[in-house]
Design an enzyme around this catalytic site. Sequence first.
Site, PDB file in Angstrom:
ATOM      1  N   LYS A 231     -68.497 -53.520  54.172  1.00 20.79           N
ATOM      2  CA  LYS A 231     -67.982 -52.140  54.113  1.00 20.79           C
ATOM      3  C   LYS A 231     -69.089 -51.135  54.423  1.00 20.79           C
ATOM      4  O   LYS A 231     -70.200 -51.251  53.896  1.00 20.79           O
ATOM      5  CB  LYS A 231     -67.435 -51.861  52.700  1.00 20.79           C
ATOM      6  N   THR A 264     -65.055 -40.261  45.536  1.00 14.94           N
ATOM      7  CA  THR A 264     -65.087 -41.560  46.221  1.00 14.94           C
ATOM      8  C   THR A 264     -65.290 -42.717  45.243  1.00 14.94           C
ATOM      9  O   THR A 264     -65.418 -43.862  45.654  1.00 14.94           O
ATOM     10  CB  THR A 264     -66.233 -41.597  47.256  1.00 14.94           C
ATOM     11  N   GLY A 266     -64.577 -45.659  43.222  1.00 18.08           N
ATOM     12  CA  GLY A 266     -63.487 -46.632  43.178  1.00 18.08           C
ATOM     13  C   GLY A 266     -62.965 -47.057  44.545  1.00 18.08           C
ATOM     14  O   GLY A 266     -62.030 -47.850  44.629  1.00 18.08           O
ATOM     15  N   THR A 267     -63.586 -46.555  45.614  1.00 12.80           N
ATOM     16  CA  THR A 267     -63.071 -46.919  46.952  1.00 12.80           C
ATOM     17  C   THR A 267     -63.142 -48.431  47.197  1.00 12.80           C
ATOM     18  O   THR A 267     -62.220 -49.010  47.770  1.00 12.80           O
ATOM     19  CB  THR A 267     -63.852 -46.187  48.068  1.00 12.80           C
ATOM     20  N   GLY A 268     -64.254 -49.039  46.754  1.00 12.20           N
ATOM     21  CA  GLY A 268     -64.432 -50.473  47.016  1.00 12.20           C
ATOM     22  C   GLY A 268     -63.408 -51.315  46.266  1.00 12.20           C
ATOM     23  O   GLY A 268     -62.775 -52.222  46.831  1.00 12.20           O
ATOM     24  N   CYS A 269     -63.230 -50.996  44.972  1.00 11.20           N
ATOM     25  CA  CYS A 269     -62.255 -51.741  44.160  1.00 11.20           C
ATOM     26  C   CYS A 269     -60.858 -51.577  44.758  1.00 11.20           C
ATOM     27  O   CYS A 269     -60.074 -52.532  44.837  1.00 11.20           O
ATOM     28  CB  CYS A 269     -62.230 -51.212  42.727  1.00 11.20           C
TER      29      CYS A 269
END
Length: 556
Positions: A231, A264, A266-269
């Site tokens: 990512k 932003t 929490g975008t990965g989760c």
Amino acid sequence: MQIDPSFDTSSFMAVAAASPSSLIYTRSSSTSGGRIPGSARRTTAVVMAAGNGGGRRMPHVLTVAGSDSSAGAGIQADIKACRALGAYCSSVITAVTAQNTVGVQGVHPVPEAFVAEQLRSVLSDMAVDVVKTGMLPSVGVIKVLCRSLQEFPVKALVVDPVMVSTSGDMLAGPSTLSGYRDELFAMADIVTPNLKEASALLGGISLRTVSDMCSAAKSIHNLGPRNVLVKGGHLPDSSEATDVFFDGENYHALRGSRLNSRNTHGTGCTLASCIAAELAKGSPMLQAVRRAKTFVESALDHSKDLLIGNGPQGPLDHLFDLSSTHARTAGARSFDANDLFLYAVTDSGMNSKWGRSILDAVEASIEGGATIVQLREKEAATRDFIEAANACLGICRSHGVPLLINDRVDVALACDADGVHVGQSDMPARVARSILGPQKIIGVSCKTAAQAEEAWADGADYIGCGGVFPTTTKANNLTVGLDGFKAVCLASKLPVVAIGGISSANAGSVMEISVPSLKGVAVVSALFDRECIVTEARRLKSILMDSSSPHPKLMV
Ligand SMILES: Nc1ncnc2c1ncn2[C@@H]1O[C@H](COP(=O)(O)OP(=O)(O)O)[C@@H](O)[C@H]1O
Ligand SMILES: Cc1ncc(COP(=O)(O)O)c(N)n1
Ligand SMILES: [Mg+2]
């Protein structure tokens, strides 16, 4: 094994099996209030499943992750993101974190044996499709998870190797690296590291470009997972948020523009949960990843102006779709039968004859006092119809006048009109109701008491009854006459609006029937086939007021 001190263990006997992960409690005597032995629980599940024969199954994701007290990331994000994409999400909590929009203040890992117990509880019973992992705070937890997945295989495993939060705080020790590399990656269908995590997994290499990300994806793929997504949310000096997907053969640079937002966290989760939800729904991997990325972009966009917390990193609003639904339903008034008083039905033929746009016609009818408008566009191309409906909706909303669409449920949905009016050969009101939901207004054309009864049973809000008088607007339309009309009004459990050949010459005689269900008249040519719509509407309105019993709305 730790037990909550307030938990009464006296009636339980702890049975230690071969490993901590298979520790179970069995009830020694009493019959309720305790944990069910593993085998008994399986039996329960079978019985329930048999009882649920015709029930609805939901795609099911299990997230194995940490709790985030700020609810933007971790377990909380996973549950919301999965639900937003239509999947059920169960949760096994590996750690409890104290976090807010400033950063991570504390991490409290859940004992490994209890993580094992949660895994067994869910996996042994709940028909999980996909497991998604987030924060796994120790090698021990990774090992526990691998054993559980061997015992209870699932369709897919999504591994988000969470080590560093968006705020830059450490969420797992460096020792977990070996757990991922040596144990979990080999079982994973996809691994989704951010730049720092990819770097850590590869011994600290520098990742600054999309080309670096491709090399990293290939090296991580060599560690065993079937697919890798590196990512690029933190790619320096980039106006894009590009992620690199590698399936072992091909690289895909998934480009997206970088949204400028404070929110932003929490975008990965969210991304990993959305991938899991899409896989659970049956999407192929690359499609699942693309859809997940699109969802994250939309969530970022919808959350731009959200003000939660005072720190530098706010959460996403995963359920943004829900709030637009609420806004819609909060803005829409519930149906008021008095709105049927002067009901204007448009006619494109008449508008073109008089050289008027549909918008001008609607505006004039409202200016003259129309209390509800129905767009009846039999010839218009769908695209033009939607465009006209959107424009009319703006005018209607600004005057508090409901706008209905004749026949076309799709057009009503597309422009979020207040409802539809359907005829006896159009979509059944029952079907329209199930599509439009409980809030929208549904009217049905009826000529008989039986049709009025059916409309009521189907969940309609009102009926239009006629033709009361002969009309040229509708070809081959059977006239029911004033007597037939009155009979339907007397039988109808729904409010009634009269239609068919009504003009200022006969509107008074209709209203003088004076049956409580009769709420108004619907007119087409009496308004739209006249030179001045405003004048005609005013004239009709005053006739209706003079000839009807006091109208509650006009008395206030
Ligand atoms: N500002 C942003 N604008 C658009 N997409 C973003 C932005 N920040 C992150 N993303 C996307 O969100 C997802 C998560 O990426 P990233 O933030 O790198 O991971 P993590 O949250 O694990 O640190 C990726 O698809 C990334 O491209
Ligand atoms: C409990 C928990 N799990 C994961 C993250 C990662 O957050 P992000 O998705 O922003 O990288 C987090 N901050 N907290
Ligand atoms: Mg992020």
